[in-house]
Design a protein around this motif. Structure first.
Motif, PDB file in Angstrom:
ATOM      1  N   CYS A 161      11.240 -31.644  13.672  1.00 22.70           N
ATOM      2  CA  CYS A 161      11.739 -31.030  12.275  1.00 22.70           C
ATOM      3  C   CYS A 161      10.811 -29.824  11.970  1.00 22.70           C
ATOM      4  CB  CYS A 161      11.254 -32.199  11.314  1.00 22.70           C
ATOM      5  SG  CYS A 161      11.987 -31.835   9.617  1.00 22.70           S
ATOM      6  N   ILE A 162      11.476 -29.039  11.165  1.00 27.85           N
ATOM      7  CA  ILE A 162      11.070 -27.731  10.704  1.00 27.85           C
ATOM      8  C   ILE A 162      11.178 -27.886   9.126  1.00 27.85           C
ATOM      9  CG2 ILE A 162      11.214 -25.307  10.159  1.00 27.85           C
ATOM     10  CD1 ILE A 162      12.098 -24.839  13.073  1.00 27.85           C
ATOM     11  N   LEU A 163       9.954 -27.713   8.424  1.00 29.87           N
ATOM     12  CA  LEU A 163       9.896 -27.489   7.053  1.00 29.87           C
ATOM     13  C   LEU A 163       9.590 -26.124   6.853  1.00 29.87           C
ATOM     14  CD1 LEU A 163       9.412 -28.018   3.823  1.00 29.87           C
ATOM     15  CD2 LEU A 163       7.180 -28.923   4.477  1.00 29.87           C
ATOM     16  N   PHE A 164      10.692 -25.348   5.990  1.00 31.57           N
ATOM     17  CA  PHE A 164      10.181 -23.876   5.727  1.00 31.57           C
ATOM     18  C   PHE A 164      10.396 -23.612   4.410  1.00 31.57           C
ATOM     19  CE2 PHE A 164      14.755 -23.981   6.451  1.00 31.57           C
ATOM     20  CZ  PHE A 164      15.358 -23.101   5.300  1.00 31.57           C
ATOM     21  N   ALA A 165       9.614 -22.461   3.702  1.00 27.66           N
ATOM     22  CA  ALA A 165       9.593 -22.053   2.608  1.00 27.66           C
ATOM     23  C   ALA A 165       8.929 -20.784   2.410  1.00 27.66           C
ATOM     24  CB  ALA A 165       8.817 -23.125   1.521  1.00 27.66           C
ATOM     25  N   ASP A 166       8.848 -20.108   1.259  1.00 29.95           N
ATOM     26  CA  ASP A 166       8.301 -18.919   1.046  1.00 29.95           C
ATOM     27  C   ASP A 166       6.735 -19.302   0.641  1.00 29.95           C
ATOM     28  OD1 ASP A 166       7.588 -16.224   0.468  1.00 29.95           O
ATOM     29  OD2 ASP A 166       9.012 -15.928  -1.043  1.00 29.95           O
ATOM     30  N   THR A 167       6.081 -18.122   0.987  1.00 34.78           N
ATOM     31  CA  THR A 167       4.530 -18.302   0.613  1.00 34.78           C
ATOM     32  C   THR A 167       4.206 -18.823  -0.839  1.00 34.78           C
ATOM     33  OG1 THR A 167       4.304 -15.941  -0.135  1.00 34.78           O
ATOM     34  CG2 THR A 167       3.918 -16.590   2.339  1.00 34.78           C
ATOM     35  N   ASN A 168       3.249 -19.700  -0.999  1.00 38.02           N
ATOM     36  CA  ASN A 168       2.686 -20.222  -2.147  1.00 38.02           C
ATOM     37  C   ASN A 168       3.703 -21.213  -2.955  1.00 38.02           C
ATOM     38  OD1 ASN A 168       0.177 -18.746  -1.916  1.00 38.02           O
ATOM     39  ND2 ASN A 168       1.357 -17.045  -2.510  1.00 38.02           N
ATOM     40  N   LEU A 169       4.500 -21.893  -2.085  1.00 36.10           N
ATOM     41  CA  LEU A 169       5.518 -22.858  -2.635  1.00 36.10           C
ATOM     42  C   LEU A 169       4.900 -24.300  -2.446  1.00 36.10           C
ATOM     43  CD1 LEU A 169       9.018 -21.210  -2.500  1.00 36.10           C
ATOM     44  CD2 LEU A 169       7.384 -21.314  -4.176  1.00 36.10           C
ATOM     45  N   GLY A 170       4.149 -24.312  -1.460  1.00 30.10           N
ATOM     46  CA  GLY A 170       3.330 -25.821  -1.407  1.00 30.10           C
ATOM     47  C   GLY A 170       3.819 -26.356  -0.051  1.00 30.10           C
ATOM     48  N   LYS A 171       4.219 -25.709   0.982  1.00 31.30           N
ATOM     49  CA  LYS A 171       4.397 -26.377   2.325  1.00 31.30           C
ATOM     50  C   LYS A 171       3.187 -26.974   2.564  1.00 31.30           C
ATOM     51  CE  LYS A 171       5.196 -22.519   4.574  1.00 31.30           C
ATOM     52  NZ  LYS A 171       5.032 -21.462   3.515  1.00 31.30           N
ATOM     53  N   SER A 172       2.048 -26.612   2.727  1.00 29.52           N
ATOM     54  CA  SER A 172       0.887 -27.346   2.959  1.00 29.52           C
ATOM     55  C   SER A 172       0.458 -28.558   2.359  1.00 29.52           C
ATOM     56  CB  SER A 172      -0.141 -26.074   3.082  1.00 29.52           C
ATOM     57  OG  SER A 172      -0.169 -25.367   4.156  1.00 29.52           O
TER      58      SER A 172
END
Length: 375
Positions: free
Chosen positions: A91-102
């Motif tokens: 599965c891939i989780l993607f988002a722009d930087t600083n949106l809280g992926k980690s």
């Protein structure tokens, strides 16, 4: 064994016949081997031969009923994070930087390692070890997120195994950094016997995941590991600068043409224009379930740290359009001004590069420059 199978096996002689003769000899010399053991081994030989006959180059060819019988022997995949991620899936989780992926990824890993669901999202899998490959934060940054000013630290379960790059490690002379990284990743899987992997983020496994030529071998490698060890993998990826007035789509994933094709499930995090602390989670691609969290039903969360654990807190469900930035007259004028300025400062820049830098599309760039040239 039916007539066709007998005919196929006869064509395989002398190899199978020789093996059978060896088995008979071993059985005669060893009284502990009975007729049942012998028959079992013969059946295994038969199945192995017949299965090899189903391989047609790139394809495996079986009757539909046989596929179903084979699938029935495998367990039903359990939810790891609601309908967004299932067992045995890449599965891939993607988002722009600083949106809280980690932040969300650690929270999911913590949930699985403790066997405790995240509010708003079902967890069906049992408590088990997870490997979290952290290529983003230093140990001190990680400590800060899961403590109160470096004191009163959060107590992770021992099942949560964090991995980071050892800066003092010597890369063998005959290996590249990428190959050594991949080999080390595989060794970590073997040594810990973990079946759940979270990779934060894909950029560290290959140099340029935004380029399709690099995305292809990357996803092949991850899929090979998944199949070889029966893994569930959540890989984090980023988006290029995107137009925040438009809904998130699969085209927003960097290297999407290749990456999206290699996964069966994918979801994303978007930022709410109504509140900078709010995020929404949207399903982009699904297989084991219908898409639950679509544009009209995104999962709205807020990032909070009630004590010593930075986390996503489920708030409600909502419509994605409610969280998109509304375009004002001033916004349109500013965008057009930036397009003209970029083209003036660099006459050779392409429409596509301008669009990428400003988070818009090539047609908007073309229309603006056409209008400017006529004025």
């Amino acid at each position: 064994m039916n007539t066709a199978n007998i005919h196929s096996l006869n064509n395989a002689i002398p190899n199978i016949q020789d093996k059978y003769n060896q088995l008979v000899t071993v059985a005669q010399e060893n009284s502990s081997i009975g007729i049942d053991d012998l028959l079992t081994e013969v059946e295994t030989l038969e199945n192995g031969f017949l299965n090899s006959d189903e391989s047609k180059g790139l394809f495996t060819v079986k009757p539909a009923n046989k596929w179903i019988e084979l699938a029935k022997t495998r367990p039903i995949p359990k939810m790891l994070f609601g309908e967004l991620w299932f067992e045995n899936e890449l599965c891939i989780l993607f988002a722009d930087t600083n949106l809280g992926k980690s932040i969300l990824a650690v929270q999911i890993g913590n949930s699985i390692s403790k066997g405790e669901f995240i509010n708003g999202f079902t967890l069906e899998a049992i408590k088990q070890p997870i490997l979290y490959f952290d290529f983003e934060l230093s140990d001190k940054q990680f400590e800060n997120r899961y403590s109160i000013n470096f004191d009163q630290h959060y107590n992770f379960d021992d099942n949560f195994i964090r991995v980071e790059i050892n800066p003092d490690a010597d890369i063998p002379a005959n290996e590249t950094f990428e190959s050594y990284l991949n080999n080390s990743l595989e060794r970590s899987i073997i040594d810990t016997d973990a079946k759940i992997l979270i990779i934060d983020n894909l950029t560290y496994l290959k140099n340029e995941t935004e380029k399709s030529k690099d995305a292809l071998p990357l996803m092949k490698h991850l899929k090979a590991l998944k199949s070889k060890y029966g893994l569930s993998i959540l890989a984090l990826a980023h988006t290029p600068k995107r137009d925040l007035t438009k809904p998130i789509t699969r085209n927003d994933l960097a290297g999407s043409k290749m990456l999206i094709n290699f996964v069966v499930i994918c979801f994303s995090i978007g930022e709410s224009n109504t509140d900078k602390q709010l995020r929404y989670i949207k399903q982009i691609k699904a297989r084991n379930t219908e898409i639950i969290y679509d544009t009209e039903n995104v999962a709205v969360c807020q990032i909070d740290k009630p004590h010593n654990f930075l986390e996503f807190e489920f708030v409600d469900y909502g419509n994605e359009n409610e969280h998109l930035r509304q375009v004002s007259k001033e916004d349109k004028e500013m965008l057009e001004s930036n397009i003209i300025e970029l083209k003036s400062s660099n006459p050779n820049i392409s429409f596509g590069d301008i669009a990428k830098q400003l988070g818009t599309n090539k047609m908007k760039v073309k229309r603006t420059l056409d209008k400017y040239s006529k004025s």
